[in-house]
Design an enzyme around this catalytic site. Structure first.
Site, PDB file in Angstrom:
ATOM      1  CB  VAL A 110      -0.914   0.039   1.249  1.00  9.18           C
ATOM      2  CG1 VAL A 110      -1.779   1.290   1.244  1.00  9.18           C
ATOM      3  CG2 VAL A 110      -1.759  -1.221   1.333  1.00  9.18           C
ATOM      4  CB  THR A 111       3.072   3.045  -1.869  1.00  6.07           C
ATOM      5  OG1 THR A 111       2.869   2.914  -3.283  1.00  6.07           O
ATOM      6  CG2 THR A 111       3.868   1.867  -1.361  1.00  6.07           C
ATOM      7  CB  VAL A 112      -0.562   7.320  -1.432  1.00  6.31           C
ATOM      8  CG1 VAL A 112      -1.023   8.599  -2.109  1.00  6.31           C
ATOM      9  CG2 VAL A 112      -1.730   6.349  -1.284  1.00  6.31           C
ATOM     10  NE  ARG A 118      -1.957  12.118   5.400  1.00  4.08           N
ATOM     11  CZ  ARG A 118      -1.014  11.182   5.194  1.00  4.08           C
ATOM     12  NH1 ARG A 118      -1.063  10.420   4.107  1.00  4.08           N
ATOM     13  NH2 ARG A 118      -0.068  10.990   6.075  1.00  4.08           N
ATOM     14  NE  ARG A 119      -3.667  15.187  -4.659  1.00  4.14           N
ATOM     15  CZ  ARG A 119      -3.174  15.343  -5.878  1.00  4.14           C
ATOM     16  NH1 ARG A 119      -3.834  14.862  -6.930  1.00  4.14           N
ATOM     17  NH2 ARG A 119      -2.050  15.981  -6.065  1.00  4.14           N
ATOM     18  CB  ILE A 121      -5.122   7.871  -3.416  1.00  3.33           C
ATOM     19  CG1 ILE A 121      -5.284   9.113  -4.306  1.00  3.33           C
ATOM     20  CG2 ILE A 121      -4.700   6.669  -4.242  1.00  3.33           C
ATOM     21  CD1 ILE A 121      -4.030   9.502  -5.068  1.00  3.33           C
ATOM     22  CB  ALA A 122      -4.809   5.330   1.347  1.00  2.00           C
ATOM     23  CE1 TYR A 151      -3.750  -0.014   5.343  1.00  2.00           C
ATOM     24  CE2 TYR A 151      -1.989   0.025   6.951  1.00  2.00           C
ATOM     25  CZ  TYR A 151      -2.408   0.072   5.641  1.00  2.00           C
ATOM     26  OH  TYR A 151      -1.496   0.214   4.638  1.00  2.00           O
ATOM     27  CE1 TYR A 432      -1.015  -9.929   4.895  1.00  2.00           C
ATOM     28  CE2 TYR A 432      -0.361 -11.262   6.795  1.00  2.00           C
ATOM     29  CZ  TYR A 432      -1.331 -10.536   6.098  1.00  2.00           C
ATOM     30  OH  TYR A 432      -2.590 -10.423   6.622  1.00  2.00           O
TER      31      TYR A 432
HETATM   32  C1  COA Z   1      -0.271   5.634   4.395  1.00  2.00           C
HETATM   33  C2  COA Z   1      -0.637   6.132   2.989  1.00  2.00           C
HETATM   34  C3  COA Z   1      -0.875   4.915   2.107  1.00  2.00           C
HETATM   35  C4  COA Z   1      -1.927   6.975   3.081  1.00  2.00           C
HETATM   36  O1  COA Z   1      -2.357   7.368   1.792  1.00  2.00           O
HETATM   37  P1  COA Z   1      -3.321   8.644   1.501  1.00  2.00           P
HETATM   38  O2  COA Z   1      -3.830   8.480   0.114  1.00  2.00           O
HETATM   39  O3  COA Z   1      -2.615   9.881   1.860  1.00  2.00           O
HETATM   40  O4  COA Z   1      -4.543   8.407   2.491  1.00  2.00           O
HETATM   41  P2  COA Z   1      -5.999   9.053   2.389  1.00  2.00           P
HETATM   42  O5  COA Z   1      -5.921  10.388   1.715  1.00  2.00           O
HETATM   43  O6  COA Z   1      -6.962   8.075   1.807  1.00  2.00           O
HETATM   44  O7  COA Z   1      -6.300   9.258   3.919  1.00  2.00           O
HETATM   45  C5  COA Z   1      -7.233   8.508   4.641  1.00  2.00           C
HETATM   46  C6  COA Z   1      -7.218   8.939   6.074  1.00  2.00           C
HETATM   47  O8  COA Z   1      -6.077   8.361   6.692  1.00  2.00           O
HETATM   48  C7  COA Z   1      -5.303   9.385   7.326  1.00  2.00           C
HETATM   49  N1  COA Z   1      -3.927   8.970   7.189  1.00  2.00           N
HETATM   50  C8  COA Z   1      -3.309   8.626   6.056  1.00  2.00           C
HETATM   51  N2  COA Z   1      -2.048   8.282   6.307  1.00  2.00           N
HETATM   52  C9  COA Z   1      -1.863   8.395   7.634  1.00  2.00           C
HETATM   53  C10 COA Z   1      -0.777   8.174   8.493  1.00  2.00           C
HETATM   54  N3  COA Z   1       0.395   7.771   8.044  1.00  2.00           N
HETATM   55  N4  COA Z   1      -0.959   8.377   9.818  1.00  2.00           N
HETATM   56  C11 COA Z   1      -2.141   8.795  10.297  1.00  2.00           C
HETATM   57  N5  COA Z   1      -3.224   9.026   9.524  1.00  2.00           N
HETATM   58  C12 COA Z   1      -3.076   8.821   8.196  1.00  2.00           C
HETATM   59  C13 COA Z   1      -5.652  10.637   6.591  1.00  2.00           C
HETATM   60  O9  COA Z   1      -5.405  11.780   7.366  1.00  2.00           O
HETATM   61  C14 COA Z   1      -7.131  10.438   6.326  1.00  2.00           C
HETATM   62  O10 COA Z   1      -7.870  10.709   7.501  1.00  2.00           O
HETATM   63  P3  COA Z   1      -9.437  11.010   7.489  1.00  2.00           P
HETATM   64  O11 COA Z   1     -10.128   9.797   6.926  1.00  2.00           O
HETATM   65  O12 COA Z   1      -9.738  11.247   8.913  1.00  2.00           O
HETATM   66  O13 COA Z   1      -9.578  12.202   6.594  1.00  2.00           O
HETATM   67  C15 COA Z   1       0.502   6.995   2.426  1.00  2.00           C
HETATM   68  O14 COA Z   1       0.762   8.031   3.313  1.00  2.00           O
HETATM   69  C16 COA Z   1       1.811   6.258   2.156  1.00  2.00           C
HETATM   70  O15 COA Z   1       2.013   5.798   1.038  1.00  2.00           O
HETATM   71  N6  COA Z   1       2.741   6.151   3.129  1.00  2.00           N
HETATM   72  C17 COA Z   1       4.020   5.488   2.923  1.00  2.00           C
HETATM   73  C18 COA Z   1       3.918   3.957   2.759  1.00  2.00           C
HETATM   74  C19 COA Z   1       3.171   3.309   3.888  1.00  2.00           C
HETATM   75  O16 COA Z   1       3.374   3.610   5.039  1.00  2.00           O
HETATM   76  N7  COA Z   1       2.277   2.371   3.538  1.00  2.00           N
HETATM   77  C20 COA Z   1       1.516   1.650   4.483  1.00  2.00           C
HETATM   78  C21 COA Z   1       2.134   0.294   4.582  1.00  2.00           C
HETATM   79  S1  COA Z   1       1.420  -0.728   5.783  1.00  2.00           S
END
Ligand code: COA
Length: 432
Positions: A110-112, A118-119, A121-122, A151, A432
């Site tokens: 899972v990466t963005v 924060r748009r 996508i996750a 999560y 995993y």
């Molecule tokens: C974690 C990640 C996938 C989130 O992607 P994103 O597209 O920015 O997430 P979204 O815009 O869909 O955000 C969904 C919600 O999660 C929150 N959120 C996202 N990443 C977060 C983080 N690292 N810590 C805390 N909250 C987080 C957002 O603030 C948002 O909150 P809301 O629903 O209250 O508005 C991205 O930051 C990433 O790629 N990180 C690096 C790789 C990683 O850590 N992957 C996870 C592996 S287990």
């Protein structure tokens, strides 16, 4: 019967539409296609790794061929064919109680891209996976996490925990059993097969476990291209007096300034039985020129604590490790066997809808559960994440109730504690 191949299931229409509204495209990626190198490059960037080499790309292609790879593309960007977000999923098997397993929709990668964070996508990718998994008949989804803050919002919650263990070997005189078998060094090239053979026997007995796969074992063995420390990887196997291989320890030794106090870092310690466990831990703790032994993904209360003279020579730092998401309440609860009878109505709050509602949970004298929808007032209420945390018995309802994460009368909570008590503490011993 849920399909075992998921890469051909259609993309979730709701997430496709949500992403399209922000100008993004949601698309499956073929591991054998031209788009795979960019997919992998985006994944490694997301996890702060190096750009993959051509050799690493080919190795990963083989490893990920059985997975459903999904990317999100910003076609207006500088690199329209490189995904700005990635996710992969595959069908695994979760051990729910000793000897009982159930299909698990496993999620990883899972990466963005930081340019697109924060748009939502996750959110689109995770909810898309959950809808796809539920529609295909999976009762549970799972993942391992880098951060505990991400999560929960999609209904995942910890269901198995693991400890990082550190042992000060100079305080830890061996007082454990003396194993009757023998230890031998074994070549690195033989490790994938050996690790797989022992782990396959173990993981079906331990709630929370899932099977490993070839590239996971190759990674532990230092056999993937450009693996750091590859040539420092050493391994010993334990054979019982009948000559059956029952355990394997893979480790490296990190040099420290003090030449008699280096650190032995365990990369895998898999033991099929108490004798193998004792033999391998004793080998690690009594290794010459080592002052400290460290091991990740060990049981919450590591058994080595009971095998040394000074228990405080062993420190164990507990962390959540295996996160589960219940998609189908009857399917998830009926998969395991239980320690006692129960007849209660569970009220589950699930904002995404999958598990929402009231469910009568009946567990019979044989320890088997049957679950059906019910319209009456629930005896206990909980958010869907709490159900995932209770499922394997790794945390008790009374403990979650103290944190407000389960609500119900003390007698009902006590009855759940009794019925859900696990036959073995849940543990997931790989990432995993
Ligand atoms: C974690 C990640 C996938 C989130 O992607 P994103 O597209 O920015 O997430 P979204 O815009 O869909 O955000 C969904 C919600 O999660 C929150 N959120 C996202 N990443 C977060 C983080 N690292 N810590 C805390 N909250 C987080 C957002 O603030 C948002 O909150 P809301 O629903 O209250 O508005 C991205 O930051 C990433 O790629 N990180 C690096 C790789 C990683 O850590 N992957 C996870 C592996 S287990």
């Amino acid at each position: 019967m849920a399909p075992s191949h998921t890469s051909t299931l259609p993309l979730d229409a709701e997430s496709s539409a949500a992403l399209a509204r922000t100008g993004l495209e949601y698309a499956l990626v073929d591991a054998d296609g031209d788009g795979f190198p960019s997919f992998l490059t985006s994944v490694t960037r997301g996890f702060l790794g190096e750009e993959p080499t051509p050799e690493q790309i080919e190795t990963a292609r083989t490893a990920l061929r059985t997975r459903r790879l999904t990317g999100v593309f910003d076609r207006a960007g500088e690199q329209p064919d490189a995904p700005v977000a990635t996710i992969d999923s595959w069908v695994s098997e979760l051990t729910v109680s000793p000897g009982r397993t159930t299909p698990l929709w496993s999620i990883s990668a899972v990466t963005v891209a930081p340019t697109h964070r924060r748009r939502g996508i996750a959110t689109a990718m995770l909810t898309g996976e959950l809808r796809t998994a539920a529609a295909a008949g999976y009762a549970l989804a799972g993942l391992t996490v880098t951060e505990a803050t991400i999560y929960g919002r999609w209904g995942f919650s910890p269901a198995a925990w693991a400890s990082s263990v550190a042992v000060d070997t100079r305080r830890a005189r061996w007082t454990g059993p003396t194993a009757p078998g023998r230890l031998d060094f074994v070549p690195r090239e033989s490790l994938p097969e050996r690790l797989s053979a022992v782990h396959e026997r173990l993981r079906v007995r331990r709630p929370g476990a899932v099977p490993g796969w070839d590239s996971r074992w190759r990674g532990i063995a230092g056999l993937i291209p450009e693996a750091p420390d590859a040539k420092k990887v050493r391994a010993v196997a334990y054979r019982d007096p009948a000559g059956v291989e029952r355990g394997i320890l893979v480790y490296t030794i990190a040099e420290r300034e003090e030449y008699t106090a280096h650190e032995l870092q365990v990369r895998a310690l898999f033991a099929d039985g108490d004798e193998a466990l004792a033999a391998l831990w004793r080998f690690a703790l009594e290794h010459d020129l080592v002052g400290k032994v460290t091991a990740e993904l060990q049981p919450a209360v590591p058994p080595v604590q009971w095998m040394v003279s000074d228990r405080r020579a062993v420190t164990a730092t507990l962390t959540d490790h295996h996160w589960l998401r219940v998609l189908d309440v009857p399917g998830a609860l009926a998969s395991r066997s239980y320690a006692g009878e129960l007849d209660l109505v569970f009220g589950i709050d699930d904002a995404l809808g999958f598990a929402h509602g009231s469910w009568r949970v009946r567990i019979d004298a044989a320890g088997d559960a049957s679950v059906a929808r019910e319209e009456t007032e629930p005896d206990v209420r909980m958010p869907v994440g709490s159900l995932a945390s209770l499922l394997l018995g790794g945390v008790r309802a009374t403990e979650l109730a103290a944190a407000g994460l389960v609500q119900g009368a003390a007698e009902h909570l006590g009855a759940i504690d009794g019925a859900f008590a696990p036959a073995a503490a849940p543990l997931l011993d790989i990432w995993y």
